[in-house]
Design an enzyme around this catalytic site. Structure first.
Site, PDB file in Angstrom:
ATOM      1  CD  GLU A  57       1.872  -1.637  20.168  1.00 26.72           C
ATOM      2  OE1 GLU A  57       2.285  -2.039  19.071  1.00 26.72           O
ATOM      3  OE2 GLU A  57       1.265  -0.547  20.311  1.00 26.72           O
ATOM      4  CG  HIS A  75       2.928   1.535  17.719  1.00 30.29           C
ATOM      5  ND1 HIS A  75       1.766   0.830  17.872  1.00 30.29           N
ATOM      6  CD2 HIS A  75       2.856   2.083  16.471  1.00 30.29           C
ATOM      7  CE1 HIS A  75       1.017   0.935  16.791  1.00 30.29           C
ATOM      8  NE2 HIS A  75       1.656   1.705  15.915  1.00 30.29           N
ATOM      9  CB  ILE A  78       3.186   2.317   4.738  1.00 29.28           C
ATOM     10  CG1 ILE A  78       2.428   3.444   5.448  1.00 29.28           C
ATOM     11  CG2 ILE A  78       4.443   1.940   5.533  1.00 29.28           C
ATOM     12  CD1 ILE A  78       1.848   3.047   6.793  1.00 29.28           C
ATOM     13  N   GLY A 106       0.846  -1.186   0.000  1.00 24.36           N
ATOM     14  CA  GLY A 106       0.000   0.000   0.000  1.00 24.36           C
ATOM     15  C   GLY A 106       0.879   1.232   0.000  1.00 24.36           C
ATOM     16  CB  SER A 166       1.569  -4.159   9.981  1.00 22.13           C
ATOM     17  OG  SER A 166       1.948  -5.414  10.512  1.00 22.13           O
ATOM     18  NE  ARG A 167      -2.606  -1.007  14.558  1.00 21.83           N
ATOM     19  CZ  ARG A 167      -2.158   0.110  14.003  1.00 21.83           C
ATOM     20  NH1 ARG A 167      -0.901   0.176  13.587  1.00 21.83           N
ATOM     21  NH2 ARG A 167      -2.944   1.169  13.886  1.00 21.83           N
TER      22      ARG A 167
END
Length: 327
Positions: free
Chosen positions: A272, A291, A161, A159, A242-243
């Site tokens: 997190e 993050h 990013i 995408g 990402s996650r």
């Protein structure tokens, strides 16, 4: 006049979860802001006035109980591109729009991805620790990293990013592979020298570095697990910006301990922060940052500006530039 401005709820100004003073000033130009703490001190007095909820790094969380305190709410404006922390259908069911800030976070996140890749490949953190250690009297020859220039990079999720990561990687003369739900145009591919892999397995087998840059959805949760890690080269490095839930962290721990892969560099985890006794924190071949993909002054300012633009449009009943609409 201050009283004529639309009321907006924010986490706080300053503090661990708050806005930088400079960013808060942007909000104050357009809104009468009230902090989460102030709202909770007198929800009956303040709740009915609030038409905008500004979320910064997930705070204040758009929990159902909070939303029900805000009967005049028109929009939840979330900073960043991810929406996995939002129950969009529920929020919409209350007659409230949801907006995010795609695009403005892409450069800083791509920069960090390359920083993590380089730091892991060249053992920069370990080298720093040795150089700064008061016990160091000579520099070891054993601190050998792996070459980035000319290596093969696999990007999962090309995408905005992911594409900017590819742009940066081209400068390192990397061979760029990518796997995506839909293939990019030939012009896009040629601009960065990227080759499409219709198989994720093929990308994993061929890459020296794998960067995960997908959105967290039901399809991508647990995308990289035991099987996928077993397909990677034993000399490969996994980078995740990402996650945390995209990775099976137990599988990652096992792969790193056993030498299935060389190393991992993570800007995201789940949860997190990780519990302080989590095994990932004790492995020498893991680099973890808290993050910080969007954490630059320029990006923070652009995010807030975009949040304001979206919120003003929603409040005024105008077309909203970045409204999130579930497919």
């Amino acid at each position: 006049m201050e009283e004529e401005k639309t009321w907006a709820l924010v986490s706080e100004v300053g503090g661990e979860n708050g806005y930088l003073e400079e960013a808060a000033e942007i909000l104050k130009q357009h809104f009468q802001i009230i902090s989460y703490r102030e709202l909770l001190e007198n929800p009956v007095l303040h709740g009915s006035k609030i038409q905008v909820l500004f979320m910064w790094k997930y705070y204040p969380a758009a929990e159902p109980w909070l939303l029900r305190l805000l009967p005049s709410l028109k929009v939840v404006a979330s900073g960043g591109v991810g929406i996995d922390h939002l129950d969009v259908p529920f929020i919409n069911s209350l007659g409230v729009k949801v907006v995010n800030t795609p695009g403005v976070v892409s450069d800083s996140t791509a920069d960090l991805a390359m920083g993590l890749l380089l730091a892991s490949a060249r053992k920069i953190i370990e080298g720093y620790q040795i150089a700064m250690d008061p016990r160091t009297i000579h520099l070891p020859c054993r601190l050998m990293g792996v070459e980035v220039t000319g290596s093969t990079l696999g990007i999962i999720g090309l995408g905005d990013i992911g594409y900017r990561i590819a742009q940066r990687s081209k400068g390192f003369e990397m061979k760029i592979l990518y796997h995506n739900r839909t293939r990019r145009s030939v012009d896009d591919e040629q601009a960065v020298g990227a080759s499409y892999c219709d198989s994720l397995d093929g990308l994993l087998r061929s890459s020296d570095f794998v960067v995960v840059a997908v959105k967290l959805t039901s399809d991508t949760t647990g995308l990289i697990g035991h099987r996928e890690l077993s397909l990677m080269k034993s000399t490969a490095t996994l980078v995740n910006i990402s996650r945390g839930k995209v990775l099976d962290q137990d599988a990652l721990v096992e792969a790193l301990k056993s030498g299935t892969i060389r190393a991992a560099a993570l800007d995201v985890t789940h949860p997190e922060p990780l519990p302080r006794d989590h095994p990932l924190l004790s492995l020498p071949n893991v680099l973890i940052t808290p993050h910080i993909g969007i954490s630059t002054y320029n990006t923070a300012t652009r995010i807030v500006e975009k949040m304001v633009e979206n919120a003003l449009a929603a409040v005024k009943g105008l077309p909203v530039p970045n409204e999130v609409k579930m497919q």
